[in-house]
Motif scaffolding. Sequence first.
Motif, PDB file in Angstrom:
ATOM      1  N   ILE A  41       0.929  -1.326  -0.218  1.00 16.95           N
ATOM      2  CA  ILE A  41      -0.046   0.112   0.256  1.00 16.95           C
ATOM      3  C   ILE A  41       0.536   1.195   0.173  1.00 16.95           C
ATOM      4  O   ILE A  41       0.294   2.307  -0.187  1.00 16.95           O
ATOM      5  CB  ILE A  41      -1.063   0.144   1.223  1.00 16.95           C
ATOM      6  CG1 ILE A  41      -2.015  -1.166   1.087  1.00 16.95           C
ATOM      7  CG2 ILE A  41      -2.018   1.474   1.295  1.00 16.95           C
ATOM      8  CD1 ILE A  41      -2.755  -1.598   2.116  1.00 16.95           C
ATOM      9  N   GLU A  42       1.864   0.944   0.907  1.00 21.43           N
ATOM     10  CA  GLU A  42       3.089   2.175   0.738  1.00 21.43           C
ATOM     11  C   GLU A  42       3.680   2.646  -0.591  1.00 21.43           C
ATOM     12  O   GLU A  42       3.066   4.035  -1.338  1.00 21.43           O
ATOM     13  CB  GLU A  42       4.290   1.664   1.389  1.00 21.43           C
ATOM     14  CG  GLU A  42       3.246   2.528   3.214  1.00 21.43           C
ATOM     15  CD  GLU A  42       4.703   1.914   3.952  1.00 21.43           C
ATOM     16  OE1 GLU A  42       4.354   2.238   5.473  1.00 21.43           O
ATOM     17  OE2 GLU A  42       5.418   1.900   4.070  1.00 21.43           O
ATOM     18  N   VAL A  43       3.530   1.736  -1.251  1.00 17.52           N
ATOM     19  CA  VAL A  43       4.391   1.624  -3.410  1.00 17.52           C
ATOM     20  C   VAL A  43       3.244   1.988  -3.909  1.00 17.52           C
ATOM     21  O   VAL A  43       3.022   3.156  -4.977  1.00 17.52           O
ATOM     22  CB  VAL A  43       4.701   0.609  -3.168  1.00 17.52           C
ATOM     23  CG1 VAL A  43       5.260   0.665  -4.857  1.00 17.52           C
ATOM     24  CG2 VAL A  43       5.882  -0.296  -2.415  1.00 17.52           C
ATOM     25  N   LEU A  44       1.805   2.058  -3.449  1.00 14.25           N
ATOM     26  CA  LEU A  44       0.472   2.794  -4.184  1.00 14.25           C
ATOM     27  C   LEU A  44       1.025   3.829  -3.770  1.00 14.25           C
ATOM     28  O   LEU A  44       0.396   4.065  -5.049  1.00 14.25           O
ATOM     29  CB  LEU A  44      -0.629   1.785  -3.871  1.00 14.25           C
ATOM     30  CG  LEU A  44      -1.960   2.432  -4.123  1.00 14.25           C
ATOM     31  CD1 LEU A  44      -1.856   2.016  -5.419  1.00 14.25           C
ATOM     32  CD2 LEU A  44      -2.946   1.318  -3.806  1.00 14.25           C
ATOM     33  N   LEU A  45       1.155   4.514  -2.156  1.00 14.81           N
ATOM     34  CA  LEU A  45       1.020   6.024  -2.288  1.00 14.81           C
ATOM     35  C   LEU A  45       2.466   6.445  -3.018  1.00 14.81           C
ATOM     36  O   LEU A  45       1.939   7.479  -3.972  1.00 14.81           O
ATOM     37  CB  LEU A  45       0.800   5.737  -1.042  1.00 14.81           C
ATOM     38  CG  LEU A  45       0.851   7.508  -0.254  1.00 14.81           C
ATOM     39  CD1 LEU A  45      -0.783   7.884  -0.641  1.00 14.81           C
ATOM     40  CD2 LEU A  45       0.948   7.460   0.922  1.00 14.81           C
ATOM     41  N   GLU A  46       3.438   5.754  -3.220  1.00 16.20           N
ATOM     42  CA  GLU A  46       4.222   6.400  -3.369  1.00 16.20           C
ATOM     43  C   GLU A  46       4.021   6.580  -5.138  1.00 16.20           C
ATOM     44  O   GLU A  46       5.060   7.735  -5.902  1.00 16.20           O
ATOM     45  CB  GLU A  46       5.510   6.182  -3.411  1.00 16.20           C
ATOM     46  CG  GLU A  46       5.873   6.465  -1.322  1.00 16.20           C
ATOM     47  CD  GLU A  46       6.735   5.054  -0.643  1.00 16.20           C
ATOM     48  OE1 GLU A  46       7.971   6.016  -1.733  1.00 16.20           O
ATOM     49  OE2 GLU A  46       7.006   4.631  -0.246  1.00 16.20           O
ATOM     50  N   THR A  47       4.084   5.493  -5.638  1.00 18.27           N
ATOM     51  CA  THR A  47       3.600   5.744  -7.237  1.00 18.27           C
ATOM     52  C   THR A  47       2.609   6.853  -7.314  1.00 18.27           C
ATOM     53  O   THR A  47       2.499   7.606  -8.379  1.00 18.27           O
ATOM     54  CB  THR A  47       2.833   4.210  -7.207  1.00 18.27           C
ATOM     55  OG1 THR A  47       3.166   3.326  -7.469  1.00 18.27           O
ATOM     56  CG2 THR A  47       2.771   4.344  -8.698  1.00 18.27           C
TER      57      THR A  47
END
Length: 630
Positions: A109-115
Motif C-alpha cells: 500500500i505504501e508503494v501504491l501511495l508513492e506511485t
Amino acid sequence: MQHDVFSAKEEAQKRATHPTDQEIVEKALREGVETAWDRLEKQQPQCGYGQLGLCCNRCAMGPCRIDPFGEGPRRGVCGADADLIVSRNLLDDLAVGAAAHSDHAREVIEVLLETAEGRAQGYRLTDVEKLRSIAAEYGLDTAGKPDEEIARELALAMLEEFGTVKNRIQFTERAPEKTTAIWKELGIMPRGVDREIVGADHRIQMGVGADYTNVLVHALRASLADGWGGSMMATFASDILFGTPSPKTSTVNLGVLEADKVNVITHGHNPILSEMIVLAAQDPELLELASQKGAKGINVVGMCCTGNELLMRHGVPVGGSLLDQELAIATGAVEAMVVDYQCVFPSLAETASCYHTKVICTSEKAVVPGAVYLRFAPESALDTAKEIVRTAVENFPLRNPDRVKIPGEPASFTVGFSEESIRGALGGSYKPLIDAIVSGQILGAAGVVGCNNPKIKMDHGHVTLVSELIKRNILVVETGCAAYACGKAGLLRPEAADMAGEGLASVCKALGVPPVLHMGSCVDCSRILNLLAAVAKEIGVGIGDLPVVGAAPEWYSQKAISIGAYFVASGVNVVLGIPPKIFGSANVVELLASKLKDLVQASFAVEPDPLKAADLIESLIREKRKGLNI
Ligand code: XCC
Ligand code: SF4
C-alpha cells in the motif's frame, strides 16, 4: 555427512516425491550440503513439551512447563495452567502470522501511495478499473478525478485500516450478512489490523489473558483482521499496481533453470521487489552484458509466494516451494537468489557458500547473515533491481559447469485464476457453478493451501489428497506452495480433468479449465474468501453454509495458523495434516475441534493420512450439502 551413491538415492526417495527434487536432494547429500531435512534429523528427538504446547518461556519467572501426565507441575510460576499456556502459545503464533501478511500489505500500500505521488521508480497503476471500483467501495468520490489522485486517497484509506481510530475494516462488508452477523454476535468483528494484532500480544503478556476461551476467541478476531483486512488489501493493492491475474500457462519444478542462461531466483513474498527484477531482466544493457559474459539470456525464476505473484500475473516459471530453496542452490546453476522476506531459511547464505550462488537480501526486516545486502526502496526500485540483476550476470562466469545439474523437464501448468477471472470464465455469474453443485455433478470444493514441511515427504500430502479429492468430484482451488506440489504432479493442467470423477471432469472439459485451480500466493487466500463470499451471496446464504472445506496437508508456518483460523471463523471447516502444538490441553482441543462448530459453523480437524483426510473432507462436504437440502 556425505552419503554414498546408493544411500543418497534411497534417502532422496524418502525425502521428496517428485523425481526432479529427488535428483537434487541426492546431489546435495552426495556433496555434503546441509538442508532442512538434515537439520530436522539433528533435532531428533524434538522436545515433547514443545510439541504439546506445554512449554512457556514468556517471562523471567519462567521458563515453565506443565507435566502432561499429571504427576509434575500443573501450573507455571505465575499460576497459568495447561489450557492457558497452550492457548497463549497458539495466539502468539497466529498473531505473528497475521502480522507477517499484514505488514506485507502495508508495504504494498505504501508503494501504491508513492506511485500515486510519483515517488516510486518503475511502478505504475496497471488495473485502474479495479482502482476505481475499490475506491468506490471505500466511499471515495472518484468522479472526474485522475487515477493518481484516486490511488493516493485509496492508499491513505487503506492505511487507516491498520489503526485504532476507524474501528471498522472495509472488506469485511464483502462477507455475506449471515456471516458477519455471526462475527458480531461472538464479538469478533475485526476493528483494525494492527489493533487486533497488538491486542493479541497484550493478551499473552503475563497477567492479562487468563481464560483460554477468551484468548482463543481473540485469535479468531485477529485472524479475521488478516484474512479480510491485511491479506485482502495485499492482494488488491498488488492487483491495482501489477494487474489482476487471468489464466495463463507456465512451468514448474527445478527443471525451469536454464543451463546456458543467467538464473536469477526471486524468493520470498512481496511482489514489489520481484516485479522490478522481472523488468530489470529485460533491460537491453543487462542482456548485452549477459551475452558478453557468455550467457544466452537472463532467466528469472520464482520461488515460494513471490513466485506465485509473478506466476499469476506474468506466467514467470517457478522453481518450487519452501523446501526447494536449498535444492535450487544445490543445482549449482543459480547466479543469484534474491530474497525479500518470509520463508527464507536464515542459513541460506551458508548453503550458497558451497557454490558460486550469491544470496541477495533486500529488506531491512530480513537481513540474512553472509548475504549481499542491497536495500530495496521504492524511490530507487528499478535502479536497485538493475544492480541486483547486474550482480547476478557478473557472477555467471564463476559458475562451475562440472557441478551443475538441472534435473528433468519442467512440468507445464495453468495458473492465474483470480476470483474475477473465474467469474468471467463462468459467463459473469456463479450460476453455472452453483447449478453443477446443486445437481451433484460437483460435490463441493476444497481449498488446499500451505507449505511443505520436512516432517512429511515433500509434496506427498498435497498430491495424494488432491488426486483423491478430484476423483470424488470435489473441485480444488490452491494457493501457496501447495499449488507447486500439484503443479509438478500435472494436476493443474486441463488434461488433469481425465483424472477427476465424471461430473467434475465434464464441467472442467466444458469450460476448458483444470480440476485444480491456481489462485495465487498465501495472501491470495483472500481471493478464496472473495470467491466464497460471492457464491454465498448469490445463493443467499452464509459462507458457513457452503459445501466447502479448507486443508493444509503440509503446513509449517505461523502464517498458516492465521489462514486456517480465518477460514474457520468465516465458517469453513479446516483439516490439517500436521498437528498444531495444542494437544497438551484437552480443553483447547475440544474447543477448536468441536465447540467452535456451534459458534462459527466450522472447526478444525487433524488428519495426517491424506487418504483419510479425503474421507473426512468428503463427509464434511456432505454434511454441509445436507444443511442446504441438496
Ligand atoms: Fe511459505 Fe508463502 Fe508456506 Fe510456501 S506456502 S512455505 S508460508 S511460501 Ni505460503
Ligand atoms: Fe512461567 Fe507464567 Fe512466566 Fe509463562 S508467564 S514463563 S508460565 S511464569
